[in-house]
Motif scaffolding. Structure first.
Motif, PDB file in Angstrom:
ATOM      1  N   LEU A  59       0.867  -1.166   0.000  1.00  0.00           N
ATOM      2  CA  LEU A  59       0.000   0.000   0.000  1.00  0.00           C
ATOM      3  C   LEU A  59       0.909   1.222   0.000  1.00  0.00           C
ATOM      4  O   LEU A  59       1.773   1.363   0.864  1.00  0.00           O
ATOM      5  CB  LEU A  59      -0.895  -0.013   1.240  1.00  0.00           C
ATOM      6  N   TRP A  60       0.768   2.060  -0.997  1.00  0.00           N
ATOM      7  CA  TRP A  60       1.617   3.237  -1.140  1.00  0.00           C
ATOM      8  C   TRP A  60       0.795   4.487  -0.854  1.00  0.00           C
ATOM      9  O   TRP A  60      -0.262   4.698  -1.428  1.00  0.00           O
ATOM     10  CB  TRP A  60       2.177   3.339  -2.559  1.00  0.00           C
ATOM     11  N   TRP A  61       1.329   5.330   0.015  1.00  0.00           N
ATOM     12  CA  TRP A  61       0.711   6.620   0.335  1.00  0.00           C
ATOM     13  C   TRP A  61       1.719   7.693  -0.053  1.00  0.00           C
ATOM     14  O   TRP A  61       2.698   7.926   0.655  1.00  0.00           O
ATOM     15  CB  TRP A  61       0.361   6.681   1.810  1.00  0.00           C
ATOM     16  N   ASP A  62       1.499   8.320  -1.186  1.00  0.00           N
ATOM     17  CA  ASP A  62       2.411   9.339  -1.701  1.00  0.00           C
ATOM     18  C   ASP A  62       1.843  10.718  -1.407  1.00  0.00           C
ATOM     19  O   ASP A  62       0.679  10.994  -1.696  1.00  0.00           O
ATOM     20  CB  ASP A  62       2.607   9.153  -3.210  1.00  0.00           C
ATOM     21  N   ARG A  63       2.707  11.565  -0.824  1.00  0.00           N
ATOM     22  CA  ARG A  63       2.315  12.920  -0.447  1.00  0.00           C
ATOM     23  C   ARG A  63       3.274  13.924  -1.075  1.00  0.00           C
ATOM     24  O   ARG A  63       4.430  13.587  -1.356  1.00  0.00           O
ATOM     25  CB  ARG A  63       2.347  13.053   1.073  1.00  0.00           C
ATOM     26  N   PRO A  64       2.811  15.154  -1.260  1.00  0.00           N
ATOM     27  CA  PRO A  64       3.712  16.182  -1.780  1.00  0.00           C
ATOM     28  C   PRO A  64       4.911  16.382  -0.852  1.00  0.00           C
ATOM     29  O   PRO A  64       4.771  16.381   0.370  1.00  0.00           O
ATOM     30  CB  PRO A  64       2.839  17.437  -1.813  1.00  0.00           C
ATOM     31  N   THR A  65       6.086  16.500  -1.442  1.00  0.00           N
ATOM     32  CA  THR A  65       7.322  16.747  -0.708  1.00  0.00           C
ATOM     33  C   THR A  65       8.125  17.798  -1.463  1.00  0.00           C
ATOM     34  O   THR A  65       7.940  17.966  -2.670  1.00  0.00           O
ATOM     35  CB  THR A  65       8.166  15.463  -0.578  1.00  0.00           C
ATOM     36  N   PRO A  66       9.005  18.491  -0.759  1.00  0.00           N
ATOM     37  CA  PRO A  66       9.836  19.477  -1.460  1.00  0.00           C
ATOM     38  C   PRO A  66      10.895  18.778  -2.320  1.00  0.00           C
ATOM     39  O   PRO A  66      11.156  17.588  -2.153  1.00  0.00           O
ATOM     40  CB  PRO A  66      10.488  20.264  -0.316  1.00  0.00           C
ATOM     41  N   GLY A  67      11.479  19.525  -3.222  1.00  0.00           N
ATOM     42  CA  GLY A  67      12.583  18.997  -4.022  1.00  0.00           C
ATOM     43  C   GLY A  67      12.142  18.462  -5.368  1.00  0.00           C
ATOM     44  O   GLY A  67      10.964  18.466  -5.721  1.00  0.00           O
TER      45      GLY A  67
END
Length: 150
Positions: free
Chosen positions: A2-10
């Motif tokens: 289960l992948w939970w991808d969130r906005p991140t800097p860079g």
């Protein structure tokens, strides 16, 4: 997984760059969105026919030491109109041979919750191992510890 991808800097990195999976000769993955996925949520992307039996298999863009390719490098070999971006509401399913070029776009403003199920014809070259972070093992029941190999 289960992948939970969130906005991140860079900048985009790792699986957010074009790559091919090398677990097997054919590597089928099923992706199921558990959240609505628009361009800002990091949709799954792939290049049709770039798998071992496809006519784009020989495409060889520049890449880093880990086989990762930027959009600019890929566009010089396979122009952007040949790419597919999988947008969809919760419940959308994508099935792909990930021996072909693929990536997850970097989330910019929204999150993506997605289930990934992988099939290979043998034990994968790079098997996934479930890891429990920090002191999390101490909070699991005996049955839960057995399930994660603890």
């Amino acid at each position: 997984e289960l992948w939970w991808d969130r906005p991140t800097p860079g900048e985009a990195k790792e699986t957010q760059l074009w790559h091919r999976d090398g677990d097997d000769l054919m590597n089928v993955k099923l992706f199921v969105y558990f959240s609505d996925v628009d361009l800002e949520a990091g949709p799954f992307c792939f290049i049709p026919r770039s798998h071992p039996r496809g006519d784009r298999w020989q495409a060889a863009p520049e890449h880093d030491v880990h086989g990762r390719t930027t959009d600019e490098q890929m566009a010089r070999v396979i122009p952007q109109p040949g790419w597919r971006v999988c947008l969809g509401s919760a419940g959308t399913v994508a099935l792909c041979d990930t021996c072909g070029y693929h990536k997850g776009l970097k989330p910019t403003h929204n999150e993506r919750l997605m289930l990934m199920i992988q099939y290979t014809s043998q034990i994968p070259r790079y098997p996934r191992v479930l890891q429990v972070a920090g002191d999390g093992m101490g909070r699991l029941s005996a049955l839960q510890r057995d399930a994660v190999g603890g």
